[in-house]
Write an enzyme that holds these catalytic residues in place. Structure first.
Site, PDB file in Angstrom:
ATOM      1  N   LYS A  79       0.854  -1.197   0.000  1.00 33.05           N
ATOM      2  CA  LYS A  79       0.000   0.000   0.000  1.00 33.05           C
ATOM      3  C   LYS A  79       0.884   1.239   0.000  1.00 33.05           C
ATOM      4  O   LYS A  79       1.950   1.246   0.642  1.00 33.05           O
ATOM      5  CB  LYS A  79      -0.905  -0.046   1.238  1.00 33.05           C
ATOM      6  CG  LYS A  79      -1.943   1.055   1.313  1.00 33.05           C
ATOM      7  CD  LYS A  79      -2.834   0.880   2.550  1.00 33.05           C
ATOM      8  CE  LYS A  79      -3.881   1.983   2.654  1.00 33.05           C
ATOM      9  NZ  LYS A  79      -4.722   1.870   3.852  1.00 33.05           N
ATOM     10  N   SER A 154      -9.667   2.207   2.848  1.00 28.35           N
ATOM     11  CA  SER A 154      -8.755   2.898   1.965  1.00 28.35           C
ATOM     12  C   SER A 154      -7.789   1.974   1.219  1.00 28.35           C
ATOM     13  O   SER A 154      -7.220   2.387   0.205  1.00 28.35           O
ATOM     14  CB  SER A 154      -7.937   3.906   2.778  1.00 28.35           C
ATOM     15  OG  SER A 154      -7.151   3.246   3.746  1.00 28.35           O
ATOM     16  N   SER A 178     -10.018  -0.160   7.052  1.00 29.78           N
ATOM     17  CA  SER A 178      -9.415  -0.075   5.718  1.00 29.78           C
ATOM     18  C   SER A 178      -8.773  -1.340   5.170  1.00 29.78           C
ATOM     19  O   SER A 178      -8.451  -1.397   3.992  1.00 29.78           O
ATOM     20  CB  SER A 178      -8.367   1.027   5.688  1.00 29.78           C
ATOM     21  OG  SER A 178      -9.002   2.240   5.463  1.00 29.78           O
TER      22      SER A 178
HETATM   23  N1  GLN Z   1     -13.046   4.513   6.078  1.00 26.66           N
HETATM   24  C1  GLN Z   1     -12.486   4.985   7.301  1.00 26.66           C
HETATM   25  C2  GLN Z   1     -12.077   6.422   7.152  1.00 26.66           C
HETATM   26  O1  GLN Z   1     -12.380   6.987   6.178  1.00 26.66           O
HETATM   27  C3  GLN Z   1     -11.349   4.123   7.708  1.00 26.66           C
HETATM   28  C4  GLN Z   1     -10.116   4.378   6.984  1.00 26.66           C
HETATM   29  C5  GLN Z   1      -8.969   3.530   7.417  1.00 26.66           C
HETATM   30  O2  GLN Z   1      -9.150   2.506   8.078  1.00 26.66           O
HETATM   31  N2  GLN Z   1      -7.773   3.969   7.067  1.00 26.66           N
HETATM   32  O3  GLN Z   1     -11.452   6.991   7.984  1.00 26.66           O
END
Ligand code: GLN
Length: 489
Positions: A79, A154, A178
């Site tokens: 990532k 994400s 995420s």
């Molecule tokens: N979707 C969540 C956010 O927007 C979690 C993101 C994540 O786990 N990095 O913060």
């Protein structure tokens, strides 16, 4: 040779039997990416020369009988927020788009020590803020099961790349879901380890008290393999726990045939949540019936503070993000808008360098920390976080693991959640776990017949009980009705 459907453990067997080589695998995956990634958009970039050099070195080691581990020569996608020495580390943001990492993150260092080859920069929401990958400042990533749909976020690039079999496995990071949510949307396995089990050194910080790196893989055994490799105390991360990795691979390999004697907690708050689609309700019913048929004892558990988790998360995560992102000012590194005075340099570099969602979160986070509002928002949210954690502690007294859906619905279409609040609410089942700090895994359960999209289910275990978590998840995986969950591309 077609390696695309081979897991890490299968590739390790092929390597051991001399049926393939690191270079051959690399060529095979590169050819598939060349042919198909224009439809998916999983990768931001790939350093082909570095990968080839690493593959050649791996083959040489193996030929000399000096392979670093059974996995020497296997690719692992990374990532874009996890640093690999001499590669870009942009976290999918314009403000960092010219930054090259001078060091390896601890996870990458540990993977390299076993001969894994870090491969490519996988797309994500900018600074890991989002649930669809639509917030990347570079490109759109499409769901391999339906390219009109998002892959989740994400870690959407990581999930799409593994689902599309562009890499055998990948690393993601999970602050509020995420790893688990994109894994569920793309039909793969995603593990969020216990907070502190995996070092965050070299991970671009979003919300430091919630962030964890974890594996995204084709099956549960591969998640165990990667976790065993990356887990454990690291002196470079003061929040890393003073523990050694346990025998996760053994736990999966020796998983029992059924779930007799296992108590599985079903929190009603997760199954009765607003916005649950019919597809998801059906998926949950089938999954619960499977657990029952495997002999598990199902118990209802009460997690009364679940309903506050999204609100608490979006106060604490934004507060931490506003502090973490203050370092990106256009002065020390990253993009700078030139020829301005100092204040204008800050304002314009940050104004142009950060995307809309990141700016929204910095504003929110700065607001909840500001004097006069700190007690009302930040401090209160911290107190409710403790209550949420207590929900998990209480539930753990009644069961071995908790079982929930990962998401209220299957993957959505691009643009379907353009209102930020509706996007935030879609994280309802994953966020509480980050606030409590324990571990959870998203495992593909079935394909929704109507949409053709995968449905994932989540197992949650107490802190540092990854062995139990992985072993139970492996039993579920082995016995699910839907054996093959991968997309036709
Ligand atoms: N979707 C969540 C956010 O927007 C979690 C993101 C994540 O786990 N990095 O913060």
């Amino acid at each position: 040779m077609d390696f695309q459907h081979s897991t890490i453990h299968e590739l390790a067997d092929l390597l051991a039997q001399g049926k393939t080589s690191a270079v051959q695998m690399l060529d095979d995956f590169l050819a598939r990416i060349e042919e198909k990634d224009s439809k998916i958009g999983a990768f931001i970039r790939i350093d082909r020369d570095a990968a080839r050099k690493a593959a050649e070195e791996s083959d040489k080691r193996r030929a000399e009988g000096k392979a670093l581990s059974p996995y020497d020569g296997i690719l692992i996608g990374i990532k874009d927020c996890i640093s690999v020495k001499n590669d870009y580390i942009a976290s999918a943001s314009q403000i960092l788009s010219n930054v090259i990492s001078p060091y390896d993150s601890t996870v990458v260092e540990r993977l390299k020590a076993k001969g894994f080859i870090p491969f490519g920069r996988l797309n994500m929401d900018e600074f890991a803020m989002g649930s669809s990958c639509e917030n990347s400042s570079f490109l759109k990533t499409h769901n391999p099961f339906d390219t009109d749909c998002v892959p989740g976020g994400s870690s959407g690039g990581s999930a799409a790349a593994v689902a599309a079999r562009f890499v055998p496995a990948a690393l993601g990071s999970d602050t509020g879901g995420s790893i688990r949510q994109p894994a569920a949307f793309c039909g793969i396995v995603g593990l969020k380890p216990t907070y502190g089990l995996v070092s965050r050194n070299g991970l671009v910080a979003f919300a430091s008290s919630l962030d964890q790196i974890g594996p995204m893989t084709q099956d549960v055994e591969d998640s165990a393999i990667i976790l065993e490799c990356i887990a454990g105390k690291d002196k470079m991360d003061s929040t890393s726990l003073p523990v050694e990795p346990k025998e996760y691979i053994k736990a999966v390999k020796n998983a029992p045939a059924d779930l007799k004697g296992v108590k599985i907690g079903l929190p009603k708050q997760y199954f009765e949540a607003p916005g649950m689609s019919d597809a998801m309700k059906k998926g949950c019913d089938e999954a619960i019936a499977l657990l029952k048929s495997l002999g598990a004892e199902l118990v209802e558990v009460d997690m009364p503070h679940t309903k506050y988790a999204v609100a608490v998360y979006y106060i604490l995560a934004t507060a931490e993000a506003s502090a973490n992102l203050a370092r990106f000012d256009g002065i020390r590194y990253g993009k700078r808008v030139p020829d301005k005075d100092l204040l204008e340099t800050y304002l314009e570099s940050r104004g142009q360098g950060f995307g809309e969602e990141v700016q929204r979160r910095i504003l929110l986070g700065t607001y909840v920390l500001s004097s006069g509002y700190y007690d009302a928002y930040y401090l209160k949210a911290q107190k409710v976080r403790t209550l949420i954690r207590q929900d998990f502690t209480e539930a753990a007294k009644k069961c071995d693991v908790i079982f929930t859906p990962v998401t209220p619905d299957v993957a959505f279409k691009f643009g379907a959640k353009s209102d930020p609040l509706s996007m935030y609410l879609s994280d309802i089942f994953t966020i509480a776990l980050n606030l409590s700090g324990n571990c959870g895994i998203s495992v593909p359960a079935c394909i929704d017949e109507k949409s053709g999209l995968p449905i994932g289910m989540q197992f949650i275990a107490p802190a540092l009980e990854e062995e139990k978590l992985l072993s139970i998840a492996a039993v579920f995986e082995k016995n699910r009705a839907c054996k093959e969950i991968f997309p036709e591309l």
